[in-house]
Design a protein around this motif. Structure first.
Motif, mmCIF file in Angstrom:
data_model
loop_
_atom_site.group_PDB
_atom_site.id
_atom_site.type_symbol
_atom_site.label_atom_id
_atom_site.label_comp_id
_atom_site.label_asym_id
_atom_site.label_seq_id
_atom_site.Cartn_x
_atom_site.Cartn_y
_atom_site.Cartn_z
ATOM 1 N N HIS A 263 0.840 -1.207 0.000
ATOM 2 C CA HIS A 263 0.000 0.000 0.000
ATOM 3 C C HIS A 263 0.872 1.253 0.000
ATOM 4 C CE1 HIS A 263 -2.775 3.065 1.547
ATOM 5 N NE2 HIS A 263 -1.916 3.241 2.545
ATOM 6 N N SER A 264 1.887 1.282 0.826
ATOM 7 C CA SER A 264 2.751 2.456 0.950
ATOM 8 C C SER A 264 3.516 2.730 -0.341
ATOM 9 C CB SER A 264 3.719 2.273 2.115
ATOM 10 O OG SER A 264 3.010 2.184 3.331
ATOM 11 N N LEU A 265 3.930 1.674 -1.025
ATOM 12 C CA LEU A 265 4.573 1.843 -2.321
ATOM 13 C C LEU A 265 3.624 2.542 -3.298
ATOM 14 C CD1 LEU A 265 6.303 -1.637 -2.551
ATOM 15 C CD2 LEU A 265 7.494 0.562 -2.641
ATOM 16 N N HIS A 266 2.366 2.116 -3.296
ATOM 17 C CA HIS A 266 1.383 2.733 -4.197
ATOM 18 C C HIS A 266 1.089 4.181 -3.816
ATOM 19 C CE1 HIS A 266 0.941 -0.971 -6.255
ATOM 20 N NE2 HIS A 266 0.084 -1.548 -5.436
ATOM 21 N N VAL A 267 0.968 4.467 -2.530
ATOM 22 C CA VAL A 267 0.740 5.853 -2.101
ATOM 23 C C VAL A 267 1.885 6.724 -2.591
ATOM 24 C CG1 VAL A 267 0.588 7.420 -0.115
ATOM 25 C CG2 VAL A 267 -0.732 5.288 -0.127
ATOM 26 N N SER A 268 3.103 6.239 -2.436
ATOM 27 C CA SER A 268 4.272 6.982 -2.884
ATOM 28 C C SER A 268 4.203 7.274 -4.381
ATOM 29 C CB SER A 268 5.533 6.173 -2.555
ATOM 30 O OG SER A 268 6.690 6.814 -3.011
ATOM 31 N N ARG A 269 3.745 6.304 -5.146
ATOM 32 C CA ARG A 269 3.665 6.466 -6.604
ATOM 33 C C ARG A 269 2.494 7.352 -7.033
ATOM 34 N NH1 ARG A 269 5.135 0.579 -6.413
ATOM 35 N NH2 ARG A 269 7.382 0.601 -6.755
ATOM 36 N N GLU A 270 1.529 7.551 -6.158
ATOM 37 C CA GLU A 270 0.397 8.441 -6.451
ATOM 38 C C GLU A 270 0.817 9.906 -6.391
ATOM 39 O OE1 GLU A 270 -3.377 8.462 -7.012
ATOM 40 O OE2 GLU A 270 -2.306 6.884 -8.060
ATOM 41 N N LEU A 271 1.952 10.177 -5.799
ATOM 42 C CA LEU A 271 2.422 11.554 -5.626
ATOM 43 C C LEU A 271 3.354 11.928 -6.780
ATOM 44 C CD1 LEU A 271 2.808 11.050 -1.833
ATOM 45 C CD2 LEU A 271 1.210 12.633 -2.918
ATOM 46 N N PRO A 272 3.460 13.220 -7.084
ATOM 47 C CA PRO A 272 4.205 13.649 -8.275
ATOM 48 C C PRO A 272 5.655 13.171 -8.307
ATOM 49 C CG PRO A 272 2.958 15.490 -7.357
ATOM 50 C CD PRO A 272 2.864 14.365 -6.359
ATOM 51 N N GLU A 273 6.042 12.643 -9.444
ATOM 52 C CA GLU A 273 7.401 12.124 -9.663
ATOM 53 C C GLU A 273 8.459 13.197 -9.439
ATOM 54 O OE1 GLU A 273 10.317 9.361 -10.485
ATOM 55 O OE2 GLU A 273 8.172 8.928 -10.361
ATOM 56 N N ASP A 274 8.117 14.446 -9.730
ATOM 57 C CA ASP A 274 9.096 15.527 -9.589
ATOM 58 C C ASP A 274 9.160 16.082 -8.165
ATOM 59 O OD1 ASP A 274 6.615 16.762 -9.641
ATOM 60 O OD2 ASP A 274 7.268 18.426 -10.915
ATOM 61 N N THR B 40 9.736 -10.157 -1.247
ATOM 62 C CA THR B 40 9.784 -9.303 -2.437
ATOM 63 C C THR B 40 9.276 -7.899 -2.113
ATOM 64 O OG1 THR B 40 9.517 -11.195 -3.924
ATOM 65 C CG2 THR B 40 8.917 -9.028 -4.808
ATOM 66 N N ILE B 41 8.177 -7.805 -1.412
ATOM 67 C CA ILE B 41 7.616 -6.492 -1.057
ATOM 68 C C ILE B 41 8.571 -5.757 -0.109
ATOM 69 C CG2 ILE B 41 5.745 -5.344 0.189
ATOM 70 C CD1 ILE B 41 4.984 -6.164 -2.656
ATOM 71 N N ARG B 42 9.147 -6.480 0.836
ATOM 72 C CA ARG B 42 10.118 -5.867 1.751
ATOM 73 C C ARG B 42 11.290 -5.282 0.963
ATOM 74 N NH1 ARG B 42 14.722 -6.673 4.577
ATOM 75 N NH2 ARG B 42 15.246 -8.616 3.567
ATOM 76 N N THR B 43 11.795 -6.040 0.014
ATOM 77 C CA THR B 43 12.922 -5.585 -0.810
ATOM 78 C C THR B 43 12.522 -4.378 -1.665
ATOM 79 O OG1 THR B 43 13.853 -7.810 -0.839
ATOM 80 C CG2 THR B 43 14.584 -6.306 -2.579
ATOM 81 N N GLN B 44 11.328 -4.410 -2.235
ATOM 82 C CA GLN B 44 10.850 -3.273 -3.040
ATOM 83 C C GLN B 44 10.720 -2.020 -2.182
ATOM 84 O OE1 GLN B 44 7.204 -4.532 -4.916
ATOM 85 N NE2 GLN B 44 8.257 -5.922 -6.317
ATOM 86 N N PHE B 45 10.219 -2.179 -0.962
ATOM 87 C CA PHE B 45 10.080 -1.042 -0.051
ATOM 88 C C PHE B 45 11.455 -0.451 0.258
ATOM 89 C CE2 PHE B 45 9.724 1.128 3.968
ATOM 90 C CZ PHE B 45 8.486 1.756 3.913
ATOM 91 N N LEU B 46 12.422 -1.303 0.587
ATOM 92 C CA LEU B 46 13.778 -0.832 0.895
ATOM 93 C C LEU B 46 14.412 -0.147 -0.311
ATOM 94 C CD1 LEU B 46 15.079 -3.856 3.001
ATOM 95 C CD2 LEU B 46 14.719 -1.504 3.826
ATOM 96 N N SER B 47 14.225 -0.713 -1.480
ATOM 97 C CA SER B 47 14.792 -0.139 -2.693
ATOM 98 C C SER B 47 14.185 1.229 -3.001
ATOM 99 C CB SER B 47 14.554 -1.093 -3.872
ATOM 100 O OG SER B 47 15.003 -0.520 -5.068
ATOM 101 N N ARG B 48 12.870 1.335 -2.880
ATOM 102 C CA ARG B 48 12.204 2.629 -3.138
ATOM 103 C C ARG B 48 12.661 3.657 -2.107
ATOM 104 N NH1 ARG B 48 9.453 5.501 -6.671
ATOM 105 N NH2 ARG B 48 7.697 6.757 -5.934
ATOM 106 N N SER B 49 12.801 3.229 -0.872
ATOM 107 C CA SER B 49 13.279 4.130 0.176
ATOM 108 C C SER B 49 14.667 4.671 -0.169
ATOM 109 C CB SER B 49 13.323 3.395 1.519
ATOM 110 O OG SER B 49 14.009 4.150 2.477
ATOM 111 N N GLU B 50 15.558 3.783 -0.574
ATOM 112 C CA GLU B 50 16.925 4.194 -0.921
ATOM 113 C C GLU B 50 16.909 5.154 -2.104
ATOM 114 O OE1 GLU B 50 20.962 2.146 -2.664
ATOM 115 O OE2 GLU B 50 19.709 0.961 -1.319
ATOM 116 N N THR B 51 16.136 4.829 -3.121
ATOM 117 C CA THR B 51 16.048 5.686 -4.316
ATOM 118 C C THR B 51 15.549 7.072 -3.955
ATOM 119 O OG1 THR B 51 15.681 3.789 -5.764
ATOM 120 C CG2 THR B 51 14.938 5.936 -6.577
ATOM 121 N N LEU B 52 14.459 7.130 -3.194
ATOM 122 C CA LEU B 52 13.884 8.438 -2.847
ATOM 123 C C LEU B 52 14.781 9.206 -1.903
ATOM 124 C CD1 LEU B 52 10.117 7.468 -2.543
ATOM 125 C CD2 LEU B 52 11.226 8.763 -4.391
ATOM 126 N N ARG B 53 15.389 8.547 -0.950
ATOM 127 C CA ARG B 53 16.277 9.245 -0.006
ATOM 128 C C ARG B 53 17.475 9.837 -0.732
ATOM 129 N NH1 ARG B 53 17.360 5.610 4.963
ATOM 130 N NH2 ARG B 53 17.994 7.547 5.942
#
Length: 183
Positions: free
Chosen positions: A57-68, A167-180
């Motif tokens: 869910h949190s991954l999707h919320v993050s993607r709902e927000l503007p990419e920029d 898989t979801i745990r890894t995706q969450f960590l990866s998205r966190s690293e990318t955004l940070r």
């Protein structure tokens, strides 16, 4: 810390740390614990028709927000991070007993400090919650038996069947690293 069996607010985390939900400190927060806790926690208090995690869910919320706006996306990714420590308490219970909201807010404050992220201001939080509400309506209409209470589901195309917890745990960590890295 004392004995976790007698220290009522202490929970053991995925990495073996002890986290006091009633006295949260940044030093006790670990990103691996957040990712694992959210990946293992099912949305809607576990009452989905199939497993769908808070991390997903949190991954999707993050993607709902503007990419920029990577900061806003990061805030969206971590908007429910306190649930890694306190679980997914259904909204009606939170609305009735504000103690749940207060505990979550204090835990989330410790998480922001641990991640070295300034807490969201009122406008940012409102934007994140708007994205969260859109996802809520979409998810309720697709993973619950009758999610009509959440309103008309928006026209979104997110996959709502969680992959494996790992898989979801890894995706969450990866998205966190990318955004940070982008903030």
């Amino acid at each position: 810390m004392g004995d976790p069996w007698t220290d009522v607010g202490v929970v053991e985390t995925y990495t073996g740390r002890q986290f006091d939900v009633f006295d949260p400190v940044a030093e006790a927060v670990d990103l691996d614990d957040i990712a694992a806790g959210l990946a293992h926690t099912c949305r809607f208090g576990g009452h989905c028709q199939h497993f769908y995690s808070v991390a997903h869910h949190s991954l999707h919320v993050s993607r709902e927000l503007p990419e920029d706006e990577p900061r806003l996306q990061l805030l969206g990714l971590f908007h429910d991070a306190a649930e890694a420590y306190v679980g997914d308490v259904p909204r009606p219970l939170k609305a009735r007993y504000d103690v749940f909201e207060r505990v979550e807010a204090e835990v989330l404050d410790a998480i922001w400090r641990a991640l070295d992220v300034d807490p969201p201001d009122e406008t940012e939080w409102e934007r994140v919650m708007t994205a969260d509400d859109r996802l809520l309506a979409y998810e309720a209409g697709n993973v619950l038996e009758d999610g009509s209470w959440a309103g008309e589901p928006p026209d979104l195309a997110y996959e709502l069947r969680s992959d494996s917890i790992e898989t979801i745990r890894t995706q969450f960590l990866s998205r966190s690293e990318t955004l940070r890295d982008r903030v």
